[in-house]
Design a protein around this motif. Sequence first.
Motif, PDB file in Angstrom:
ATOM      1  N   ILE A  54       0.850  -1.188   0.000  1.00  0.00           N
ATOM      2  CA  ILE A  54       0.000   0.000   0.000  1.00  0.00           C
ATOM      3  C   ILE A  54       0.884   1.235   0.000  1.00  0.00           C
ATOM      4  CG2 ILE A  54      -1.690   1.348   1.320  1.00  0.00           C
ATOM      5  CD1 ILE A  54      -2.920  -1.235   2.234  1.00  0.00           C
ATOM      6  N   HIS A  55       0.625   2.110  -0.932  1.00  0.00           N
ATOM      7  CA  HIS A  55       1.356   3.364  -1.054  1.00  0.00           C
ATOM      8  C   HIS A  55       0.643   4.395  -0.181  1.00  0.00           C
ATOM      9  CE1 HIS A  55       4.239   5.711  -3.473  1.00  0.00           C
ATOM     10  NE2 HIS A  55       3.466   6.693  -3.064  1.00  0.00           N
ATOM     11  N   LEU A  56       1.301   4.846   0.903  1.00  0.00           N
ATOM     12  CA  LEU A  56       0.647   5.719   1.873  1.00  0.00           C
ATOM     13  C   LEU A  56       0.995   7.199   1.723  1.00  0.00           C
ATOM     14  CD1 LEU A  56       0.954   3.455   5.044  1.00  0.00           C
ATOM     15  CD2 LEU A  56      -1.124   3.978   3.764  1.00  0.00           C
ATOM     16  N   LEU A  57       1.771   7.541   0.709  1.00  0.00           N
ATOM     17  CA  LEU A  57       2.056   8.961   0.509  1.00  0.00           C
ATOM     18  C   LEU A  57       0.843   9.609  -0.147  1.00  0.00           C
ATOM     19  CD1 LEU A  57       5.746   9.202  -0.764  1.00  0.00           C
ATOM     20  CD2 LEU A  57       4.798  10.024   1.391  1.00  0.00           C
ATOM     21  N   PRO A  58       0.259  10.647   0.499  1.00  0.00           N
ATOM     22  CA  PRO A  58      -0.941  11.254  -0.069  1.00  0.00           C
ATOM     23  C   PRO A  58      -0.716  11.957  -1.406  1.00  0.00           C
ATOM     24  CG  PRO A  58      -0.476  12.130   2.137  1.00  0.00           C
ATOM     25  CD  PRO A  58       0.622  11.195   1.791  1.00  0.00           C
ATOM     26  N   ASN A  59       0.421  12.572  -1.576  1.00  0.00           N
ATOM     27  CA  ASN A  59       0.693  13.286  -2.829  1.00  0.00           C
ATOM     28  C   ASN A  59       1.889  12.650  -3.531  1.00  0.00           C
ATOM     29  OD1 ASN A  59      -1.362  15.253  -2.439  1.00  0.00           O
ATOM     30  ND2 ASN A  59      -0.035  16.204  -0.898  1.00  0.00           N
ATOM     31  N   ALA A  60       1.698  11.433  -3.953  1.00  0.00           N
ATOM     32  CA  ALA A  60       2.804  10.682  -4.548  1.00  0.00           C
ATOM     33  C   ALA A  60       3.248  11.295  -5.866  1.00  0.00           C
ATOM     34  CB  ALA A  60       2.366   9.244  -4.768  1.00  0.00           C
ATOM     35  N   LYS A  61       4.545  11.278  -6.034  1.00  0.00           N
ATOM     36  CA  LYS A  61       5.121  11.731  -7.300  1.00  0.00           C
ATOM     37  C   LYS A  61       5.715  10.519  -7.996  1.00  0.00           C
ATOM     38  CE  LYS A  61       6.005  16.350  -5.834  1.00  0.00           C
ATOM     39  NZ  LYS A  61       6.331  16.824  -4.567  1.00  0.00           N
ATOM     40  N   ALA A  62       5.948  10.644  -9.258  1.00  0.00           N
ATOM     41  CA  ALA A  62       6.526   9.533 -10.012  1.00  0.00           C
ATOM     42  C   ALA A  62       7.873   9.161  -9.407  1.00  0.00           C
ATOM     43  CB  ALA A  62       6.684   9.921 -11.466  1.00  0.00           C
ATOM     44  N   SER A  63       8.111   7.874  -9.272  1.00  0.00           N
ATOM     45  CA  SER A  63       9.357   7.386  -8.699  1.00  0.00           C
ATOM     46  C   SER A  63      10.456   7.370  -9.748  1.00  0.00           C
ATOM     47  CB  SER A  63       9.134   5.962  -8.166  1.00  0.00           C
ATOM     48  OG  SER A  63      10.366   5.394  -7.798  1.00  0.00           O
ATOM     49  N   LYS A  64      11.682   7.621  -9.281  1.00  0.00           N
ATOM     50  CA  LYS A  64      12.817   7.493 -10.185  1.00  0.00           C
ATOM     51  C   LYS A  64      13.262   6.039 -10.292  1.00  0.00           C
ATOM     52  CE  LYS A  64      15.984   8.656  -6.493  1.00  0.00           C
ATOM     53  NZ  LYS A  64      16.846   9.639  -5.911  1.00  0.00           N
ATOM     54  N   TYR A  65      12.662   5.197  -9.461  1.00  0.00           N
ATOM     55  CA  TYR A  65      13.004   3.783  -9.483  1.00  0.00           C
ATOM     56  C   TYR A  65      12.142   3.072 -10.510  1.00  0.00           C
ATOM     57  CZ  TYR A  65      14.992   5.090  -4.996  1.00  0.00           C
ATOM     58  OH  TYR A  65      15.699   5.713  -4.015  1.00  0.00           O
ATOM     59  N   ASP A  66      12.771   2.236 -11.315  1.00  0.00           N
ATOM     60  CA  ASP A  66      12.017   1.489 -12.305  1.00  0.00           C
ATOM     61  C   ASP A  66      12.165  -0.017 -12.075  1.00  0.00           C
ATOM     62  OD1 ASP A  66      14.568   0.884 -13.206  1.00  0.00           O
ATOM     63  OD2 ASP A  66      14.448   2.171 -14.957  1.00  0.00           O
ATOM     64  N   LYS A  67      11.461  -0.780 -12.905  1.00  0.00           N
ATOM     65  CA  LYS A  67      11.455  -2.230 -12.753  1.00  0.00           C
ATOM     66  C   LYS A  67      12.867  -2.814 -12.855  1.00  0.00           C
ATOM     67  CE  LYS A  67       9.048  -6.268 -14.468  1.00  0.00           C
ATOM     68  NZ  LYS A  67       8.033  -6.781 -15.393  1.00  0.00           N
ATOM     69  N   GLU A  68      13.693  -2.277 -13.747  1.00  0.00           N
ATOM     70  CA  GLU A  68      15.070  -2.781 -13.905  1.00  0.00           C
ATOM     71  C   GLU A  68      15.870  -2.625 -12.619  1.00  0.00           C
ATOM     72  OE1 GLU A  68      17.181  -1.182 -17.221  1.00  0.00           O
ATOM     73  OE2 GLU A  68      15.621  -1.766 -18.633  1.00  0.00           O
ATOM     74  N   LEU A  69      15.700  -1.501 -11.955  1.00  0.00           N
ATOM     75  CA  LEU A  69      16.425  -1.271 -10.706  1.00  0.00           C
ATOM     76  C   LEU A  69      16.029  -2.314  -9.657  1.00  0.00           C
ATOM     77  CD1 LEU A  69      18.137   1.050  -8.960  1.00  0.00           C
ATOM     78  CD2 LEU A  69      15.895   1.136  -7.893  1.00  0.00           C
ATOM     79  N   PHE A  70      14.734  -2.576  -9.543  1.00  0.00           N
ATOM     80  CA  PHE A  70      14.282  -3.554  -8.549  1.00  0.00           C
ATOM     81  C   PHE A  70      14.743  -4.960  -8.905  1.00  0.00           C
ATOM     82  CE2 PHE A  70      11.398  -0.068  -7.526  1.00  0.00           C
ATOM     83  CZ  PHE A  70      11.601  -0.018  -6.156  1.00  0.00           C
ATOM     84  N   GLU A  71      14.754  -5.285 -10.202  1.00  0.00           N
ATOM     85  CA  GLU A  71      15.253  -6.600 -10.616  1.00  0.00           C
ATOM     86  C   GLU A  71      16.742  -6.729 -10.312  1.00  0.00           C
ATOM     87  OE1 GLU A  71      14.071  -7.054 -14.676  1.00  0.00           O
ATOM     88  OE2 GLU A  71      11.969  -7.375 -14.143  1.00  0.00           O
TER      89      GLU A  71
END
Length: 140
Positions: A54-71
């Motif tokens: 669950i994303h709990l930040l009320p005013n979420a901004k686009a993340s600089k993290y992408d799927k490749e980084l998590f992989e």
Amino acid sequence: MSKKEHAIQRAGLMARYDDIFRCPVCSLPMKMKNGQSLSCIAEHSFDLSRDGYIHLLPNAKASKYDKELFEARRLMNGSGYFDPLMDALTTGVQECMLDTSSSQPFSILDAGCGEGSHLASLLHKLQRSSQRDILAAGAD
Ligand SMILES: [Zn+2]
């Protein structure tokens, strides 16, 4: 276990322990609703993702993290590079578990858990060595 089954399992755990959450907007307690969202009585609501977080930040901004980084992180974390650190951490937490006794689950918060693989590894090791219920939660 499929990704959907993991998400359902996580939703059940969040519902079981929803008393640990406070609304990030108004600080009121939150409850899991229909296994799909955490909401406070002021109706601030945060949906459970397909991946079970669950994303709990009320005013979420686009993340600089992408799927490749998590992989890449997942590959690095699974390589054994962190094993000495995880072994030391596991031993330290096991000692803390011995020093505390309670009918409540032993609680662990990983603040800054990233994608959660270190917390999952720690939990797995602790569950193999203890019969005590463990509540492990991660936030990032
Ligand atoms: Zn609220």
